[in-house]
Design a protein around this motif. Structure first.
Motif, PDB file in Angstrom:
ATOM      1  N   ALA A  56       0.838  -1.191   0.000  1.00  0.00           N
ATOM      2  CA  ALA A  56       0.000   0.000   0.000  1.00  0.00           C
ATOM      3  C   ALA A  56       0.875   1.244   0.000  1.00  0.00           C
ATOM      4  O   ALA A  56       1.536   1.530   0.992  1.00  0.00           O
ATOM      5  CB  ALA A  56      -0.913   0.008   1.227  1.00  0.00           C
ATOM      6  N   PRO A  57       0.871   1.969  -1.111  1.00  0.00           N
ATOM      7  CA  PRO A  57       1.604   3.232  -1.136  1.00  0.00           C
ATOM      8  C   PRO A  57       1.037   4.181  -0.078  1.00  0.00           C
ATOM      9  O   PRO A  57      -0.127   4.042   0.318  1.00  0.00           O
ATOM     10  CB  PRO A  57       1.342   3.771  -2.544  1.00  0.00           C
ATOM     11  N   GLU A 108      -0.018   7.135  -0.041  1.00  0.00           N
ATOM     12  CA  GLU A 108      -1.225   7.887  -0.400  1.00  0.00           C
ATOM     13  C   GLU A 108      -2.483   7.023  -0.182  1.00  0.00           C
ATOM     14  O   GLU A 108      -3.511   7.497   0.298  1.00  0.00           O
ATOM     15  CB  GLU A 108      -1.094   8.267  -1.877  1.00  0.00           C
ATOM     16  N   TYR A 109      -2.356   5.754  -0.560  1.00  0.00           N
ATOM     17  CA  TYR A 109      -3.489   4.845  -0.397  1.00  0.00           C
ATOM     18  C   TYR A 109      -3.755   4.575   1.072  1.00  0.00           C
ATOM     19  O   TYR A 109      -4.901   4.560   1.528  1.00  0.00           O
ATOM     20  CB  TYR A 109      -3.214   3.543  -1.146  1.00  0.00           C
ATOM     21  N   HIS A 150      -5.568   7.389   2.609  1.00  0.00           N
ATOM     22  CA  HIS A 150      -6.982   7.354   2.239  1.00  0.00           C
ATOM     23  C   HIS A 150      -7.737   6.285   3.044  1.00  0.00           C
ATOM     24  O   HIS A 150      -8.803   6.536   3.605  1.00  0.00           O
ATOM     25  CB  HIS A 150      -7.111   7.090   0.741  1.00  0.00           C
ATOM     26  N   LEU A 151      -7.134   5.074   3.105  1.00  0.00           N
ATOM     27  CA  LEU A 151      -7.782   3.978   3.826  1.00  0.00           C
ATOM     28  C   LEU A 151      -7.988   4.322   5.294  1.00  0.00           C
ATOM     29  O   LEU A 151      -8.989   3.941   5.904  1.00  0.00           O
ATOM     30  CB  LEU A 151      -6.917   2.713   3.762  1.00  0.00           C
TER      31      LEU A 151
END
Ligand SMILES: Cc1cc2nc3c(=O)[nH]c(=O)nc-3n(C[C@H](O)[C@H](O)[C@H](O)COP(=O)(O)OP(=O)(O)OC[C@H]3O[C@@H](n4cnc5c(N)ncnc54)[C@H](O)[C@@H]3O)c2cc1C
Lengths: 783, 286
Positions: B260-261, B263-264, B267-268
């Protein structure tokens, strides 16, 4: 009498497998046995400046240490056995222990042998290797470009071969097409992850000069041959035994450096030597699968007729050419570009490329899943471009049912097929129309549902030996069986195939028992030992039942014929007056004048009263060489719900309709389909082997490499159509079908769900992170 | 996968354990071994001696404690998941325990071991932070002391424990009028959290009276976020909640990795926080 053919009896191999009473290679324990372990390169690319083994030699329990220098003149480098014609394949030497350079993380540099496992583990840390690290290249496309690191001095731009497949005139087709689409597709590297890692135990008898090698092999006869070459031993002095083998998926086909090395050490030391991989070693040094970067195009008419397909592929081979490595992305890939369709113009250009990664070889499906994936993705993308339902495009281009045998422009002759039948059945199970309506409704509520359809064809039942020779495969592809009937009538069958989870001990016994009118318990199948099984070529390529199963049948039929003659003699009847009824030869109309197979076997084995000229005994062998491959097919359909907020993909339904001809054991067929589909779903959703730019494997353990777990998998709805093959028993392969279909099926479904966002393609695996990123990108790109 | 050689002692008593730890020679405690043994097999941890505390009865079990519960350090996740005391008094602990790893791990892995190990992606630290748990530690030299969860986690695999200390138990104060919920997204291979959020909410009719939110998996260490305080006296409407979630992860240094980068993950984390708060809010009103 009810036949066993077609009956889903339980697998007889399972009780021993699930109660721990099976013997795997690592269970083999011999007196005086010592343990080997390897010093492996931590660098993906480096020159070896020096190796200091002095401290390791002195460590407690150590009995020997070998480096490349010690074995260079004694071993023939690991051979590559598949040289596709016309592509100028360059095979660099693959030393068992590096001579001067290492080319992937895990490349072996030294072998240490000690009295115990713990001692050898401690001692490997004491070998001091001085490396000069070099830049690495891990991407098969970039590796061909200027400035990329060069793995082998004699192979410019790391290009092992450029192989072409061509039929029709693709250039012209694209020039004149109404519409065309293109995509760049990455088919990621995968780690085969058999439950049992690889292992080898070598034992050498100095008195007889006989080497026995127990190893995790899918093809012990191939291992015997390749080991005799590497060790420079006469082939009859090498006995290879594949005891219980815990899965292979292709990774236990090749010859590996370690098997030759432990054999050499056993010969030197006069003591048995054992080596067993652990999982992290398995991930580093046992072959990987796939690793394609593909530029793919399809063209056709506005009303949905596909007129051309074109590819340019960069296939990573890893640091060296593995046993079948070059054959996978060429013969087993490009030749099947026509898929289930009448595509008149095809051109594929495949570059085989050396990279600083683990060698790549066959992984479940081996080349065919990559082909099915790109063809089936392109059909969807093309359909969208011309505004047609992807199902209709498939129908419009299917090879019609009445056109079999059908020869594709790439030169394959498909034996049989009914592609519409499988498609109709699968769509019926889903109720495609209703789903499409639900999808429209859901979109209005901001819910993204999608449906993916895949109609695949695969090449199985490898294959006619003459074809194997013609395509540069360094082996035959027939298979063999010896059926031996004991005086009491019970039967042992020795086969050339080498099952390792496929259940052939059960299915082959069903074939023989039917022939002899026996209960299945009377028949036992023996495999895996080159000293008691006939020459055969192993288990891979969904070939064993189609090819070896046919050999079993042929041998059994020979004995049945012998039994008939003997029965006629003993009953003092004319052969023509006998009929096979209720498991006995009986004189027509006189049921009391009858002889069962067991009784005839006894009479043949004691030979008191044989017809003139008939040999005693009840034993026959057969070598079966198929006249063609078999071409199983089917349609898989899946529906998904994509969470637009998180990128999570939920599979709602997964429907698989496969046609592998008449199933001998439907339960085993379903088991194979289950396993195959799950492996393909792993590939579609979560499996990927990742190297960083320095060639370090970032997914080196199961904490980072996501093999599918039961709890992550959907319920699978299976069904079949039955189109017998004219080639042999009528049966086709079913071991790879699931994997070949399922990866494309899921990606088609997800891109269908996301089509309102204009998303045509997302590279596998569709992890939530990747799907989310694609959604973000698409949203950003929209005004 | 063979560790360096080590001695093994099965502890007969707490006293013996503390004495062995006091030697200061790198002796390590083993409870379930599910984190320690893999590290030893990779030789990331090399120890001269293991002291096995898994049979010390006094370190095991769940008892009622005031309005909450006391959990012995070697209590397994399986025991937490099925504990009637926890189901009644701190259900979120049982819920989260039931979702950790798989059955084999839950049958051997212990709460104390997991907390002492302090993996920055593990689930329970977030729950402990949100519930304001207190950890009991004990050593030969310093005797007993207790440390609040929020003072315990110092960094990846780093805690407030000293080398010679034994983790003996966890004290949970009880939920009072609050309710809790945990939402996480898992890494497909390891099952650890890519991000996890535990929210504890108290309500006065439809308004939020108090709220605590803790995050795991985002960076070096689990943390409590004050950003959700703005929800107090609101009904936790979508917009305010989204604003709070955004603020909670703003400025947090988030590690990206191959699963998971950053940024992701960022968001998560907001999705998980939103879902956890909403769920806790609903539960608090029930
Ligand atoms: C396959 C797998 C999946 C997992 N998935 C998850 C997951 O989804 N979520 C999650 O949060 N966790 C997960 N875990 C981690 C798991 O929660 C921990 O491994 C477990 O809780 C550790 O407890 P243990 O008793 O096994 O500790 P051990 O491995 O015995 O010890 C761990 C560390 O704590 C120390 N220690 C242990 N007990 C004490 C004590 N009483 N006092 C002082 N020091 C002590 C040890 O010395 C060691 O350093 C997973 C683990 C595995 C193996």
């Amino acid at each position: 009498m009810a036949t066993l053919f077609g009956s889903g009896i339980k697998r007889r191999e399972d009780p021993r497998l699930i109660t721990g009473s099976a013997t795997y290679t690592d269970d083999v324990k011999l007196p005086g046995m010592v343990y080997a372990m390897f010093v492996r390169s931590p660098y993906a690319h480096a020159r070896i400046k020096s190796i200091d083994v002095a401290a390791a030699r002195k460590a407690p329990g150590v009995v020997a240490v070998y480096t490349g220098k010690d074995v260079k003149d004694r071993l023939v480098p690991v051979p590559c056995a598949w040289n596709p014609p016309g592509c100028d394949l360059k095979v660099p030497p693959h030393p068992q222990l590096a001579w001067d350079k290492v080319r992937y993380v895990g490349d072996a540099v030294a072998m240490v042998i000690a009295e115990t496992r713990a001692q050898v583990r401690d001692a490997v840390d004491l070998v001091e290797v001085d490396y000069d690290s070099l830049p690495a290249t891990v991407d098969p496309e970039k590796a061909t470009q200027k400035g990329a690191a060069q793995l082998h001095d004699e192979i410019p731009n790391n290009i092992a071969f450029i192989w072409k497949v061509a039929g029709g005139d693709a250039e012209a087709a694209f020039r004149s097409a109404d519409a065309s689409v293109k995509e760049r597709i990455v088919q990621q590297r995968l780690l085969p992850t058999a439950m049992e890692p690889r292992a080898a135990v070598a034992s050498y008898n100095r008195g007889s000069g006989q080497l026995t090698l127990w190893c995790t092999s899918q093809n012990p006869h191939i291992h015997r041959f390749l080991c005799s070459v590497m060790l420079k031993l006469p082939e009859h002095r090498v006995r290879v035994i594949a005891p219980e083998v815990g899965g292979g998926f292709g990774s236990k086909i090749p010859a590996y450096p370690d098997e030759a090395l432990v054999s050499l050490a056993a010969m030197d030391l006069g003591r048995p030597v054992k080596w067993t991989e652990d999982r992290s070693e398995n991930y580093k040094v046992t072959i990987h699968g796939r690793d394609h970067i593909e530029y793919v195009e399809m063209c056709g008419t506005r009303d949905g007729k596909i007129t051309g397909l074109r590819t340019r592929v960069y296939a990573g081979l890893g640091g060296y050419a593995s046993t079948a490595g070059p054959g996978i992305p060429t013969i087993l890939h490009g030749l099947i570009y026509s898929g289930a369709y009448t595509i008149p113009n095809i051109l594929g250009v495949i570059h085989g490329v050396y990279t600083n990664g683990t060698p790549v070889d066959a992984y479940r499906g081996a080349g065919r899943p990559e082909a099915a994936f790109l063809v089936e993705r392109l059909v969807d993308i093309f359909a969208r471009k011309i505004g047609m339902d992807p199902v209709e495009v498939r129908r419009k281009n299917f090879i019609p049912r009445d056109k079999f045998p059908y020869t594709t422009v790439t030169g394959l002759t498909y034996d049989s097929g009914n592609y519409e039948g499988a498609l109709d059945k699968a769509l019926g199970m889903l109720d495609y129309k209703t789903f499409r309506a639900d999808q429209v409704r859901a979109r209005k509520q901001n819910k993204y549902l999608g449906v993916g359809v895949v109609s695949y064809v695969e090449i199985c039942g490898l294959g006619p030996s003459a074809v194997a020779g013609a395509v540069g495969f360094g082996a035959g592809l027939y298979d063999s069986a010896i059926v031996r009937v004991y005086p009491t009538g019970v039967v042992k069958v020795y086969i050339g195939a080498s099952p390792h989870g496929q259940g052939e001990e059960t299915t082959f016994a069903q074939i023989v028992a039917d022939e002899f009118g026996y209960p299945v318990e009377n028949v036992e199948i023996i495999h895996g030992d080159t000293d008691n099984t006939p020459q055969g070529w192993g288990t891979y390529g969904s070939r064993s039942t189609a090819v070896c199963g046919s050999a079993v049948k042929v041998a059994a039929v020979k004995l049945k014929e012998k039994a008939r003659k003997l029965a006629a003699h003993l009953l003092e009847a004319n052969e023509a007056d006998l009929e096979w009824k209720d498991g006995k030869f009986q004189v027509k109309g006189s049921p009391d004048k009858a002889k069962g197979f067991a009784e005839l076997a006894l009479m043949a084995n004691v030979a008191w009263n044989m017809p003139a000229g008939m040999e005693p005994g009840m034993e026959a062998s057969a070598f079966f060489d198929p006249t063609n491959f078999v071409y199983p097919f089917g349609t898989h359909v899946c529906t998904v719900d994509v969470d637009i907020d998180t990128g999570e993909v939920k599979i709602l339904r997964y429907i698989a309709v496969d046609d592998c001809g008449p199933p001998i054991n439907p339960m085993i067929v379903d088991g194979q389909i289950h396993g195959g589909v799950v492996q393909g779903l792993g590939e579609a959703l979560q499996e990927i082997a990742v190297y960083d730019n320095e060639g370090q494997l970032l997914t080196g353990t199961m904490m980072d490499y996501a093999v599918p777990r039961a709890s992550q998998m959907p319920f699978l709805e299976l069904a079949h159509t039955v189109t017998p093959s004219p080639v042999n028993l009528g049966v086709k392969g079913c071991g790879e079908a699931g994997t070949i279909a399922s990866a494309a099926c899921v990606v088609n479904a997800v891109t269908d769900a996301l089509s309102p966002l204009g998303i045509n393609h997302i590279d596998k695996p569709l992890t939530p992170a990747r799907v989310w990123a694609a959604i973000q990108k698409a949203k950003g790109a929209k005004p | 996968m063979i560790p360096t050689s080590f001695d093994y002692v099965r502890a007969g008593s707490l006293k013996e354990t503390l004495n062995l730890l006091a030697a200061g020679d790198g002796t390590k405690i083993i409870a379930g071994g599910h984190s320690l043994l893999p590290m030893m097999k990779f030789r990331l941890v090399q120890t001269p001696r293991l002291v096995d505390i898994s049979r010390l009865e006094e370190l095991r079990g769940i008892t009622e404690h005031k309005k909450g519960a006391r959990i012995g350090a070697t209590t397994t996740y399986a025991e937490l998941a099925t504990s009637p005391i926890l189901r009644e008094r701190c259900p979120v602990v049982a819920e989260v325990a039931a979702e950790i790893a798989d059955l084999q791990v839950r049958n051997r892995g212990t709460l104390g071991g997991g907390l002492a190990h302090a993996d920055p992606a593990s689930d329970m630290p977030a729950v402990m932070l949100a519930l304001d748990a207190e950890f009991e530690l004990r050593s030969k030299k310093a005797g007993k002391r207790s440390v609040k969860a929020r003072e315990f986690f110092k960094g990846p695999f780093a805690t407030a424990m000293t080398e010679d200390e034994l983790f003996t138990g966890i004290v949970l104060g009880g939920m009072g009028r609050t309710a809790a919920a945990y939402e996480s997204f898992d890494q497909a291979a390891s099952g650890y959290a890519l991000v996890g959020v535990c929210a504890v909410v108290a309500r006065k009719r439809t308004a939020i009276a108090a709220i605590t939110v803790a995050f795991t998996g985002l960076g070096e260490v689990q943390f409590l976020s004050p950003a959700f305080d703005r929800l107090v006296d609101t009904k936790g409407d979508r917009a305010t909640l989204a604003q709070a979630a955004l603020e909670a992860v703003k400025g947090v240094e988030i590690a990206g990795d191959l699963h998971a980068p950053a940024e992701y993950r960022r968001h998560l984390a907001q999705v998980a926080a939103t879902r956890a708060v909403q769920k806790a809010y609903e539960r608090a009103g029930a």
